[in-house]
Write an enzyme that holds these catalytic residues in place. Structure first.
Site, short mmCIF file in Angstrom:
data_model
loop_
_atom_site.label_atom_id
_atom_site.label_comp_id
_atom_site.label_asym_id
_atom_site.label_seq_id
_atom_site.Cartn_x
_atom_site.Cartn_y
_atom_site.Cartn_z
CB SER A 123 -0.96 -0.06 1.19
OG SER A 123 -2.01 0.87 1.04
CG ASP A 177 -7.38 -2.75 -2.70
OD1 ASP A 177 -8.01 -2.05 -1.89
OD2 ASP A 177 -6.14 -2.87 -2.65
CG HIS A 208 -5.88 -2.48 0.94
ND1 HIS A 208 -5.27 -2.16 -0.25
CD2 HIS A 208 -5.20 -1.79 1.90
CE1 HIS A 208 -4.28 -1.32 -0.02
NE2 HIS A 208 -4.22 -1.08 1.29
#
Length: 230
Positions: A123, A177, A208
């Site tokens: 991320s 996601d 995610h």
């Protein structure tokens, strides 16, 4: 395992054997910390078989995050708005890039060459890994960028280096996601490929996070990177 203060970033360090010849610097996501990816080490059996690897898990600095109401948390940079590909904290990104660069330099000074160092992240951490890995003076063994996007993608030709672009990149993403849409990850992979970066892109049915099959793919990819440097 040890806790240490290294070049401003506090890190967790795990070594799979004495005198490591390879290193992985792994950057966590927003609001997490260096402990987040510690459990992945024993799962990377192929990558660590027959070789001693140092895993460095730094803690991002604590800073206010605008989209979370200004709440202070560990973050590599501020998220200024909900368009994460556009609302970018230029100063925070530069600060984290400099801090991560010092971690890379420390590994090189300690005897692990750039060609055996992998920069990884998830991320926000993945976005910094790409930004830093593609701007290197010496080519890294590779960059792992999970569930992320490309920071300042429009300026890629300006801030990346020829040496940085020679590092192979592994990108993985969740097809559903809700935090970082898969389209952003795919667009990043396409932009890198257009810049002649060797990119392996894969998606898994997940949100995610990290998929078990993704870890297996990373394991094989890491092993291949280090075999190539023998």
């Amino acid at each position: 395992m040890s806790h240490l203060e290294s070049n401003e970033l506090e890190c967790i360090v795990t070594e799979t054997g004495p005198d490591p010849s390879c290193s992985v610097i792994w950057l966590h996501g927003l609001g997490a910390d260096g402990h987040d990816f510690e459990p992945i080490v024993p799962q990377l059996r192929q990558a660590t078989a027959g070789r001693s690897v140092r895993f460095v898990f730094p803690h991002a600095p604590v800073r206010p995050v605008t989209v979370n109401g200004g709440m202070a948390m560990r973050a590599w940079y501020d998220i200024l708005g909900f368009d994460i590909a556009r609302d970018q904290d230029v100063e925070g990104i530069a600060d984290s890039q400099a801090r991560v660069q010092r971690l890379i330099d420390r590994e090189i000074e300690g005897g692990v060459p750039a060609a055996r160092i992998v920069l990884a992240g998830f991320s926000q951490g993945g976005a910094i890994a790409l930004r830093c890995g593609l701007a290197q003076r010496e080519t890294l063994a590779g960059v792992i960028a999970l569930s992320c996007y490309l920071l300042d993608g429009d300026g890629l030709s300006r801030w990346s280096t020829e040496a940085g672009r020679r590092a192979p990149v592994f990108m993985g993403h969740g097809s559903v996601d809700p935090i970082v849409p898969m389209a952003l990850g795919r667009h990043a992979a396409e932009a890198l490929a257009a810049a002649d970066v060797e990119v392996q892109w894969q998606a898994w049915v997940m949100q995610h996070g990290v998929h078990p099959d993704e870890i297996t793919a990373i394991d094989r990819w890491l092993d291949a990177r280090w075999r190539a440097e023998r």
